[in-house]
Design an enzyme around this catalytic site. Sequence first.
Site, short mmCIF file in Angstrom:
data_model
loop_
_atom_site.label_atom_id
_atom_site.label_comp_id
_atom_site.label_asym_id
_atom_site.label_seq_id
_atom_site.Cartn_x
_atom_site.Cartn_y
_atom_site.Cartn_z
N HIS A 94 -40.65 14.74 43.24
CA HIS A 94 -41.33 14.77 41.94
C HIS A 94 -40.34 15.26 40.89
O HIS A 94 -39.22 15.67 41.22
CB HIS A 94 -42.55 15.69 42.01
CG HIS A 94 -42.19 17.11 42.33
ND1 HIS A 94 -42.12 17.59 43.61
CD2 HIS A 94 -41.82 18.14 41.53
CE1 HIS A 94 -41.74 18.85 43.59
NE2 HIS A 94 -41.53 19.22 42.34
N GLU A 106 -35.96 23.22 35.61
CA GLU A 106 -36.47 24.53 36.04
C GLU A 106 -35.31 25.48 36.25
O GLU A 106 -35.25 26.55 35.66
CB GLU A 106 -37.30 24.35 37.32
CG GLU A 106 -38.52 23.46 37.08
CD GLU A 106 -39.68 23.80 37.97
OE1 GLU A 106 -39.52 23.66 39.20
OE2 GLU A 106 -40.73 24.22 37.45
N THR A 199 -42.03 26.42 42.95
CA THR A 199 -42.04 26.76 41.52
C THR A 199 -43.41 26.51 40.89
O THR A 199 -43.56 26.66 39.67
CB THR A 199 -40.98 25.94 40.75
OG1 THR A 199 -41.36 24.56 40.78
CG2 THR A 199 -39.60 26.14 41.34
N THR A 200 -44.36 26.11 41.69
CA THR A 200 -45.75 25.95 41.23
C THR A 200 -46.64 26.77 42.14
O THR A 200 -46.28 27.02 43.30
CB THR A 200 -46.20 24.48 41.31
OG1 THR A 200 -46.26 24.08 42.69
CG2 THR A 200 -45.27 23.55 40.56
#
Length: 261
Positions: A94, A106, A199-200
């Site tokens: 993604h 990021e 990171t989510t």
Amino acid sequence: TGNPWGYGKQDGPSVWHKNYPVAEGDRQSPIDIVPHQASHDPSLGPIVLNYDKCTSIKIANNGHSVVVEFEDSDDRSVIQGGPLGNPYRLKQFHFHWGGKDCHGSEHTVAGNSYASELHLVHWNAVKYKTFGEAATAPDGLAVLGIFLETGDDHRWLHAITDVLYTVKFKGSVTDFKGFNPKCLLPSSLHYWTYLGSLTTPPLHESVTWIVVKDPIIVSEKQLGKFRMLVFTGEEEDQRIRMENNFRPPQPLKGRKVRSSN
Ligand code: SG5
Ligand code: ZN
């Protein structure tokens, strides 16, 4: 399942800790990578990608990003080498991107952002039975991060940008068979590596990060097609453009970043 989260004022990275306390943990991602503070580790071998019999299945808008998912019931698409003790299976890839080309990645490098970042998510099927089990284990996941910088058209990114209109809304899915993500990688795979997290949300501290130093080049027009996606569902009245779906860098908390060269 889980609590709603997003990238907006009310539900963005600055409030994720309320529902996901690990957001303030000791090995969170992304980070700012300071090249001169990374230690060269001669024992780090090259990254080897075995994506030959490519197993992509579908492309989807999950309401947070656009995701290409892979068949992962056997070891046909794996990453190995580098910091990894065994092969890890490709699950999905993604992207994260900005609303403007000056931010969107990021990870940052010496404080500088790239326009976008590609994440190839792999799991340790040698030690764990399912992706879900691996996703909560300290050595469960390996994510390969690739920076995207704007410039000329990228020859192979068209395969993705050409179908984005079919997954405009949250929850939409389109067949996407036989795509080999190797075509999206830069020619040199020199990298930095460190131990971090998703990171989510759920922000599990389960990821060996491998961040490739060289970016790939994509055009502004190609990145613009990502910004025509929306975070919202087709049935919703408001349409919120999908952009700025990145988490900012998190405290290093004493971790060491190693460099492959
Ligand atoms: C997990 O974390 C999630 C991803 C999520 C990343 O890998 O995986 C699952 O929940 C099981 C498939 O979510 C999905 O893949 C949903 C289909 O990725 C996203 O939500 C896209 C931003 C976050 O991964 S990351 O740390 O590499 N950014
Ligand atoms: Zn990601």
